[in-house]
Design a protein around this motif. Sequence first.
Motif, PDB file in Angstrom:
ATOM      1  N   MET A   1       0.850  -1.200   0.000  1.00  0.00           N
ATOM      2  CA  MET A   1       0.000   0.000   0.000  1.00  0.00           C
ATOM      3  C   MET A   1       0.881   1.244   0.000  1.00  0.00           C
ATOM      4  N   SER A   2       0.513   2.257  -0.789  1.00  0.00           N
ATOM      5  CA  SER A   2       1.284   3.483  -0.852  1.00  0.00           C
ATOM      6  C   SER A   2       0.762   4.487   0.165  1.00  0.00           C
ATOM      7  N   GLY A   3       1.496   5.579   0.327  1.00  0.00           N
ATOM      8  CA  GLY A   3       1.106   6.616   1.269  1.00  0.00           C
ATOM      9  C   GLY A   3       2.290   7.041   2.106  1.00  0.00           C
ATOM     10  N   ILE A   4       2.146   8.140   2.838  1.00  0.00           N
ATOM     11  CA  ILE A   4       3.276   8.682   3.590  1.00  0.00           C
ATOM     12  C   ILE A   4       3.631   7.851   4.819  1.00  0.00           C
ATOM     13  N   LEU A   5       2.777   6.897   5.190  1.00  0.00           N
ATOM     14  CA  LEU A   5       3.088   6.001   6.310  1.00  0.00           C
ATOM     15  C   LEU A   5       3.252   4.556   5.842  1.00  0.00           C
ATOM     16  N   ALA A   6       3.456   4.359   4.556  1.00  0.00           N
ATOM     17  CA  ALA A   6       3.589   3.002   4.021  1.00  0.00           C
ATOM     18  C   ALA A   6       4.717   2.257   4.726  1.00  0.00           C
ATOM     19  N   GLY A   7       4.428   1.049   5.189  1.00  0.00           N
ATOM     20  CA  GLY A   7       5.420   0.220   5.850  1.00  0.00           C
ATOM     21  C   GLY A   7       5.618   0.517   7.322  1.00  0.00           C
ATOM     22  N   LYS A   8       4.866   1.473   7.867  1.00  0.00           N
ATOM     23  CA  LYS A   8       5.025   1.839   9.274  1.00  0.00           C
ATOM     24  C   LYS A   8       3.936   1.201  10.124  1.00  0.00           C
ATOM     25  N   ARG A   9       4.286   0.931  11.378  1.00  0.00           N
ATOM     26  CA  ARG A   9       3.321   0.403  12.357  1.00  0.00           C
ATOM     27  C   ARG A   9       3.103   1.468  13.424  1.00  0.00           C
ATOM     28  N   ILE A  10       1.848   1.831  13.665  1.00  0.00           N
ATOM     29  CA  ILE A  10       1.507   2.931  14.556  1.00  0.00           C
ATOM     30  C   ILE A  10       0.614   2.429  15.688  1.00  0.00           C
ATOM     31  N   LEU A  11       0.961   2.780  16.914  1.00  0.00           N
ATOM     32  CA  LEU A  11       0.134   2.493  18.082  1.00  0.00           C
ATOM     33  C   LEU A  11      -0.699   3.733  18.387  1.00  0.00           C
ATOM     34  N   VAL A  12      -2.014   3.567  18.424  1.00  0.00           N
ATOM     35  CA  VAL A  12      -2.915   4.699  18.652  1.00  0.00           C
ATOM     36  C   VAL A  12      -3.710   4.468  19.930  1.00  0.00           C
ATOM     37  N   THR A  13      -3.614   5.388  20.859  1.00  0.00           N
ATOM     38  CA  THR A  13      -4.391   5.346  22.100  1.00  0.00           C
ATOM     39  C   THR A  13      -5.537   6.344  22.012  1.00  0.00           C
ATOM     40  N   GLY A  14      -6.543   6.162  22.845  1.00  0.00           N
ATOM     41  CA  GLY A  14      -7.567   7.188  23.019  1.00  0.00           C
ATOM     42  C   GLY A  14      -8.780   7.105  22.128  1.00  0.00           C
ATOM     43  N   VAL A  15      -8.932   6.025  21.350  1.00  0.00           N
ATOM     44  CA  VAL A  15     -10.148   5.876  20.544  1.00  0.00           C
ATOM     45  C   VAL A  15     -11.294   5.459  21.458  1.00  0.00           C
ATOM     46  N   LEU A  16     -12.367   6.218  21.432  1.00  0.00           N
ATOM     47  CA  LEU A  16     -13.548   5.870  22.209  1.00  0.00           C
ATOM     48  C   LEU A  16     -14.802   5.880  21.340  1.00  0.00           C
ATOM     49  N   THR A  17     -14.895   6.886  20.460  1.00  0.00           N
ATOM     50  CA  THR A  17     -15.991   6.946  19.487  1.00  0.00           C
ATOM     51  C   THR A  17     -15.389   7.324  18.136  1.00  0.00           C
ATOM     52  N   ASP A  18     -16.225   7.290  17.097  1.00  0.00           N
ATOM     53  CA  ASP A  18     -15.710   7.680  15.786  1.00  0.00           C
ATOM     54  C   ASP A  18     -15.617   9.194  15.622  1.00  0.00           C
ATOM     55  N   SER A  19     -15.951   9.937  16.673  1.00  0.00           N
ATOM     56  CA  SER A  19     -15.713  11.383  16.672  1.00  0.00           C
ATOM     57  C   SER A  19     -14.412  11.743  17.386  1.00  0.00           C
ATOM     58  N   SER A  20     -13.719  10.733  17.912  1.00  0.00           N
ATOM     59  CA  SER A  20     -12.449  10.968  18.606  1.00  0.00           C
ATOM     60  C   SER A  20     -11.373  11.390  17.614  1.00  0.00           C
ATOM     61  N   ILE A  21     -10.517  12.316  18.034  1.00  0.00           N
ATOM     62  CA  ILE A  21      -9.364  12.674  17.209  1.00  0.00           C
ATOM     63  C   ILE A  21      -8.531  11.433  16.934  1.00  0.00           C
ATOM     64  N   ALA A  22      -8.386  10.578  17.943  1.00  0.00           N
ATOM     65  CA  ALA A  22      -7.577   9.369  17.785  1.00  0.00           C
ATOM     66  C   ALA A  22      -8.149   8.462  16.699  1.00  0.00           C
ATOM     67  N   PHE A  23      -9.472   8.369  16.621  1.00  0.00           N
ATOM     68  CA  PHE A  23     -10.087   7.544  15.576  1.00  0.00           C
ATOM     69  C   PHE A  23      -9.712   8.072  14.201  1.00  0.00           C
TER      70      PHE A  23
END
Length: 257
Positions: A1-23
Amino acid sequence: MSGILAGKRILVTGVLTDSSIAFHAAKVAQEQGAEVILTGFGRLSLVERIAKRLPEPVPVIELDVTNQEHLDGLADRIREHASDDTGRIDGIVHSIAFGPQGAFNFLEASWEDVSTAVHVSAYSYKALAMACLPLMEEGSSVVGLTFDATVAWPKYDWMGVAKAALESTNRYLARDLGPKGIRCNLVSAGPLKSMAAKSIPGFEDLSDIWDHRAPLGWDQSDPDPAGRGIVGLLSDFFPRTTGSVLHVDGGVHMMGA
């Protein structure tokens, strides 16, 4: 997959709803080619349900950033869910903040209220980074969420102090992780309607400021600009930017009194 984060693994905290910044950070990260792992606290089943709305399936790891046992075991949990044996983490999104109701009364707040706000909202930024450090290599990026702490906002009170502590923590963490090639930055968004906003007494007083003073305008229901700012800082497009705060607040931070 292409994109500026291609090949990277990201840990995301703080998802609670789909209105969350983290989401939205997780969504844009996936769209830009990243493998994403989420953490959740408390209502884990809710996080797992919301995670299904992302473009790609993601694992969800339970994490209480005030629990040292959780932090000590985080690297191993990430390895269990990573798509390869290394468990390498290229980026962390810290979108965690909390203040008891008492913290929103500056003169009456107890130390217990204040210490909780600072622990969860500021100290945990360093604690999370250190928990993931064994998995991070040169070029990795840590990004947190702040709310401009250079002024005293109406009603925000000790949470404003906690955000000031977070911004200072970011600078010191950038200093100490810089020699390892790890960047640490914050994104400062304006007031957004979310689960977190509902816990802030007088939130409308804050949002009213943005409605009248943002040169680019402001949409309280749109966390996408903040999500994109986070992904930009996670990418390799800012290879020598660290200890900084990126404002995605419509320009309110630059306006005079």
